[in-house]
Design an enzyme around this catalytic site. Structure first.
Site, PDB file in Angstrom:
ATOM      1  N   HIS A 122       0.820  -1.220   0.000  1.00 61.75           N
ATOM      2  CA  HIS A 122       0.000   0.000   0.000  1.00 61.75           C
ATOM      3  C   HIS A 122       0.849   1.262   0.000  1.00 61.75           C
ATOM      4  CE1 HIS A 122       0.306   1.063   4.353  1.00 61.75           C
ATOM      5  NE2 HIS A 122       0.358  -0.244   4.551  1.00 61.75           N
ATOM      6  N   ASP A 142      -0.332   4.504   0.893  1.00 59.96           N
ATOM      7  CA  ASP A 142      -0.608   5.531   1.893  1.00 59.96           C
ATOM      8  C   ASP A 142       0.115   5.240   3.204  1.00 59.96           C
ATOM      9  OD1 ASP A 142      -2.359   3.337   2.304  1.00 59.96           O
ATOM     10  OD2 ASP A 142      -3.729   4.583   3.472  1.00 59.96           O
ATOM     11  N   ASP A 201       6.330   0.750   6.475  1.00 58.20           N
ATOM     12  CA  ASP A 201       4.882   0.589   6.350  1.00 58.20           C
ATOM     13  C   ASP A 201       4.336   1.592   5.335  1.00 58.20           C
ATOM     14  OD1 ASP A 201       2.262  -0.214   6.784  1.00 58.20           O
ATOM     15  OD2 ASP A 201       2.003   1.114   8.504  1.00 58.20           O
ATOM     16  N   GLU A 207      -5.122   1.855   2.516  1.00 60.20           N
ATOM     17  CA  GLU A 207      -5.061   0.746   3.471  1.00 60.20           C
ATOM     18  C   GLU A 207      -5.158   1.232   4.901  1.00 60.20           C
ATOM     19  OE1 GLU A 207      -3.188  -2.169   6.233  1.00 60.20           O
ATOM     20  OE2 GLU A 207      -2.602  -0.095   5.798  1.00 60.20           O
TER      21      GLU A 207
END
Length: 476
Positions: A104, A106, A137, A171
């Site tokens: 992801h 974002d 992340d 996400e």
């Protein structure tokens, strides 16, 4: 001698094949491109607020830095939900069931004032690490997957087995426009996936007491989730004549009961037993004896630290508490929000009943806000293609790492894909050392330059390892 022989062998393999340009890109440009990606603040602030300007800029970045992917006649690219990406790479043998890689774009918000050693969107390099929101992340996976594919396309690669790449843009706010719509699109085309790999668990090194050497945990499920709102209403009044119990006091007592009376230890009722069974032989004495008999010692060993406690029970986290309007006014209303991450062996309804029985106060109103049951447990048997291919790839790149199934305590976009595949795995080969868990959604998120290079190699190898018809023999 390098710490990871697999890393050196991969690099030498490129050189021996004459891929000098690819090797140069890998060693120099990989970290540069990750840094550029981290500098774009693709923040999801809330369900109704995202930095769409940054998402557009990120799309332009991908098209610019991965020209082979976006110009190749082999790769089909589609935008989904305005900002998410779906890539289809058809294989030469269409009877082979396809797989899918997820990541992801974002990230969660970050504020330099919280104590970052480097600005959170600077991608500054300090002591061999790249600092910035998204380094673990999950832009390391976004860029790692795409760089691996770009390198393969430069070599004229055509896969035997088709595969998909899904890059969600929301996400961090549960994926309602990104992952959900990608799944709808694939489902409308009748796509069934052999396996799905998303972010999730990592390579732990020095995190578990007594574990000798690093261990890679491949998430075979995710915990469920429940958010409840607790509220208390009482007559307002002046602070000079307070009642015996205020709305805040009543609510605080209810919250305290939830925190002190933790949900039951359910070790052995979910995949956490297999985690420690696979790792038991890597523990030194006396840990080996304890880990081999966790049916007896689990409460002693696993409940002490937040990291391991989350494996064995539904966790309780009080995250918001609101009340009061003025210093001399008794508040008529107090509310709190509590987030529960549900163990694999429990259901959402079971947890809601436990919450009410634990509070046991009619003055406290308990309202369900949102949630879902734990995800199905994917197979990790010796003949399960997805799990074994991921495991083999970990061993190819990190020969010294022990691989084990695990439970993902957070939630990922992959939970939306259960209708497309029974075998969904959650793993990215980021190294987690003591203290690193606090960097996840926290201050000083970072990744080592060497680890990012390993991540690119991992996906590069995974795509090739998945390109077989049958599983190889067991690793000796």
């Amino acid at each position: 001698m390098l710490r990871y022989p697999g890393w050196l062998l991969g690099y030498l393999w490129w050189l021996l094949k004459g891929c000098y340009a690819v090797a140069r890109v890998f060693l120099v440009d990989a970290r540069v491109l990750l840094g550029v990606a981290v500098k774009i603040p693709t923040v999801s602030f809330s369900a109704s607020e995202q930095n769409t300007t940054a998402l557009k800029e990120f799309d332009q970045l991908l098209r610019r830095v991965f020209p082979k992917i976006f110009s190749s006649s082999l790769v089909q690219h589609e935008m989904v939900g305005n900002y998410s990406h779906l890539l289809t790479v058809p294989g030469s043998e269409p009877d082979l069931e396809p797989y899918m890689l997820l990541a992801h774009i974002d990230v969660v918000p970050a504020d330099e004032a919280d104590g970052w050693d480097a600005p959170p969107f600077s991608a500054q390099e300090l002591n061999g690490f790249i600092y910035g929101r998204g380094t673990i992340d999950n832009k390391q996976s976004v860029m790692g997957i795409l760089q691996a594919l770009e390198y393969l396309l430069e070599q004229g690669y055509t896969p035997r087995r088709s595969f998909y790449i899904g890059l969600g843009h929301d996400e961090e706010i549960s994926g309602p426009q990104g992952a959900v719509n990608i799944v709808k699109l694939l489902k409308s085309r009748g796509v069934k996936l052999l396996y799905v790999l998303d972010e999730g668990l990592t390579i732990m090194d020095g995190v578990v007491d007594g574990l000798i050497g690093p261990g890679a945990l491949i998430g075979v499920s995710e915990k469920g989730q429940a958010t409840v709102k607790l509220s208390v209403s009482t007559p307002p009044g002046h602070s000079s004549m307070p009642p015996r119990e205020s709305s805040i006091g009543i609510l605080a007592s209810a919250v305290t009961r939830l925190e002190k009376n933790r949900m039951p230890n359910l070790f052995g009722h979910g995949p956490e037993r297999a985690t420690f069974e696979h790792l038991a032989h890597k523990f030194g004495w006396p840990y080996r004896m304890v880990m081999s008999n966790l049916w007896l010692f689990s409460s002693l060993v696993l409940e002490g630290q937040p990291d391991t406690n989350a494996f064995v029970r539904t966790t309780t986290a009080v995250t918001m508490f609101n009340s009061g309007v003025k210093i001399n006014v008794m508040p008529a209303y107090a509310e709190a929000f509590v987030n529960f991450r549900i163990h694999s062996s429990q259901t959402l309804q079971e947890v809601l009943k436990l919450i009410k029985s634990t509070i046991s106060d009619e003055r406290v109103k308990v309202e369900f806000v949102s949630g879902f049951d734990p995800l199905p447990i994917s197979s990790y048997d010796e003949d399960t293609f997805g799990y074994q291919i991921i495991k083999k790839t970990v061993h190819d790149i990190f020969p010294e790492v022990t691989v084990s199934p695990g439970i993902c305590v957070g939630n990922t976009d992959s939970r939306h894909y259960t209708e497309l595949s029974p075998d969904i795995y959650r793993f990215a080969p980021s190294w987690y050392k003591p203290g690193d868990s606090a960097r996840f959604h926290g201050v000083n998120e970072r990744i080592s330059i060497q680890n990012y290079e390993e991540i690119v190699l991992f996906y590069f190898q995974l795509m090739q390892n998945s390109d077989i018809r049958n599983l190889p023999g067991p690793r000796t």
